[in-house]
Design a protein around this motif. Structure first.
Motif, mmCIF file in Angstrom:
data_model
loop_
_atom_site.group_PDB
_atom_site.id
_atom_site.type_symbol
_atom_site.label_atom_id
_atom_site.label_comp_id
_atom_site.label_asym_id
_atom_site.label_seq_id
_atom_site.Cartn_x
_atom_site.Cartn_y
_atom_site.Cartn_z
ATOM 1 N N SER A 212 0.817 -1.211 0.000
ATOM 2 C CA SER A 212 0.000 0.000 0.000
ATOM 3 C C SER A 212 0.850 1.261 0.000
ATOM 4 O O SER A 212 0.426 2.307 -0.510
ATOM 5 N N ALA A 213 2.056 1.173 0.577
ATOM 6 C CA ALA A 213 2.957 2.326 0.558
ATOM 7 C C ALA A 213 3.297 2.708 -0.875
ATOM 8 O O ALA A 213 3.234 3.887 -1.264
ATOM 9 N N GLN A 214 3.646 1.721 -1.664
ATOM 10 C CA GLN A 214 4.016 1.982 -3.051
ATOM 11 C C GLN A 214 2.812 2.434 -3.872
ATOM 12 O O GLN A 214 2.916 3.352 -4.701
ATOM 13 N N LEU A 215 1.658 1.818 -3.630
ATOM 14 C CA LEU A 215 0.451 2.200 -4.366
ATOM 15 C C LEU A 215 0.020 3.616 -4.008
ATOM 16 O O LEU A 215 -0.328 4.412 -4.896
ATOM 17 N N ALA A 216 0.054 3.958 -2.711
ATOM 18 C CA ALA A 216 -0.303 5.314 -2.301
ATOM 19 C C ALA A 216 0.623 6.335 -2.943
ATOM 20 O O ALA A 216 0.187 7.411 -3.392
ATOM 21 N N GLY A 217 1.920 6.026 -2.981
ATOM 22 C CA GLY A 217 2.863 6.938 -3.604
ATOM 23 C C GLY A 217 2.589 7.115 -5.082
ATOM 24 O O GLY A 217 2.571 8.241 -5.601
ATOM 25 N N ALA A 218 2.354 6.017 -5.792
ATOM 26 C CA ALA A 218 2.122 6.086 -7.235
ATOM 27 C C ALA A 218 0.866 6.879 -7.567
ATOM 28 O O ALA A 218 0.809 7.557 -8.606
ATOM 29 N N LEU A 219 -0.136 6.812 -6.688
ATOM 30 C CA LEU A 219 -1.403 7.515 -6.925
ATOM 31 C C LEU A 219 -1.430 8.913 -6.328
ATOM 32 O O LEU A 219 -2.410 9.648 -6.510
ATOM 33 N N GLY A 220 -0.375 9.292 -5.595
ATOM 34 C CA GLY A 220 -0.340 10.612 -4.983
ATOM 35 C C GLY A 220 -1.349 10.779 -3.870
ATOM 36 O O GLY A 220 -1.921 11.858 -3.682
#
Length: 371
Positions: A212-220
């Protein structure tokens, strides 16, 4: 104590908070609405109201509840229902889910629930989302009406996109759901004579690992990490979030909070006595025997095995507890070490009095307003 710090980071986006008093970052509350031995769920909900009102009065930024199921000692199986009740008893503090476990629910249902909450408490509702079940596998199967539980986590990005489109009314023409609308929601503004609220609950992604850390970052999107039960992964997950971050319409730069287990009492020994109740609860949960939160007396009388004592030492190593000054120092150190933009404090103890008092003492230690 040093002079008051004004760490205003801007609150017009509904995400970033303001550090008050001498706190290094905004302080918030995570409440599991725990039920202690000898108490009832009714009492736990009343305590939740008391904690939310205390947090509001003392200048905490937000108050979240977390979705859990089939756990006798946790009365937060239905965050939306609890938040509606809390909205009626507060007026300014942000209220949200930390989080709703999206794979357990149809995205349309979540959009409708949180659209309704936004109508009840305009401009102060957060929608935090997790991809874990919040329970054991059998209970998750009962919730989802499927035995193929892996599909929920694997499909999380697609479920998130679907939920976002329901919240924004943004399904493209030709999509099977293009004419389906979450109400309350944006469709009301496009109906004849319609006027829609300018607010929409901001989405947060929650996690205890890197997915979720990476997904949150990618989606801003803003990110909330469960430091209180996955402390070893905190810094790596936050680093991954920041390195993955891409600016969005929601955020120009990363914003991450971490959940922190902390309990303050006037006496250090009393703090240890109180947090042992949470440690014993976790032992029972992890050995398949979840129950009500034990009393301090029950925890003190428990005959811990060597293996259990090792677990207690490890668990309490990540629980900041002691006098108000000690807790303040622990929170300061954690904020500095992780670079977290916000600390969300959960106070685990058997009774309501100890938990309420802890939030007051922490607020006093930082010179937060009396309200």
């Amino acid at each position: 104590m040093s002079s008051e710090v004004d760490h205003t980071r801007g609150t017009d986006d509904g995400i970033r908070g303001t550090a008050r008093g001498t706190a290094p970052v905004p302080l918030s509350v995570l409440d599991l609405v725990t039920v202690g031995a000898g108490n009832t769920a009714t009492g736990a909900v009343r305590t939740a109201v008391d904690i939310a009102r205390t947090a509001e009065r003392r200048g905490f930024h937000r108050y979240w509840v977390a979705e859990h199921h089939s756990m006798p000692g946790v009365a937060s199986s239905s965050p939306a229902v609890l938040l509606a009740h809390l909205a009626a008893h507060t007026s300014s503090i942000r209220l949200g889910s930390g989080g709703v476990m999206l794979p357990n629910h149809a995205p349309l249902v979540i959009a409708e629930q949180f659209g309704t909450l936004e109508a009840m408490a305009p401009g102060r509702v957060d929608l935090g989302l997790g991809r874990a079940p919040g329970t054991d596998g059998a209970t998750a199967a009962a919730l989802r009406r499927t035995e193929r539980l892996h599909e929920g986590a694997d499909d999380f990005p697609q479920q998130l996109l679907e939920l976002t489109r329901f919240l924004d009314g943004s399904f493209p023409d030709g999509h099977p759901y293009a004419k389906i609308h979450a109400v309350p929601g944006p469709v009301q503004a496009t109906s004849p004579g319609g006027v829609q609220s300018p607010h929409r609950p901001p989405l947060w992604l929650l996690g205890s690992s890197g997915f979720s850390a990476q997904l949150a970052g990618a989606l801003g999107l803003p990110f909330a990490f469960a430091h209180h039960f996955s402390a070893a992964n905190t810094v790596p997950a936050l680093d991954l979030y920041r390195s993955s971050f891409r600016p969005s319409e929601v955020l120009a730069e990363p914003y991450a909070l971490i959940g922190v287990s902390a309990l303050a009492t006037e006496d250090e020994r009393e703090a240890r006595r109180q947090v042992m109740t949470g440690a014993l609860s976790m032992i029972r949960l992890r050995t398949g025997r979840p129950g009500l939160v034990p009393t301090p007396e029950e925890a003190a009388a428990h005959d811990f095995s060597d293996r259990e004592r090792d677990f207690v030492d490890s668990w309490l190593g990540n629980v900041i507890h002691g006098t108000p000054d000690a807790v303040r120092q622990g929170l300061d150190d954690l904020a500095k070490r992780t670079g977290a933009d916000e600390l969300m404090i959960t106070a685990n103890a058997h009774g309501s009095a100890a938990r309420l008092r802890s939030y007051e003492l922490i607020a006093d230690a930082y010179g937060l307003p009396q309200g």
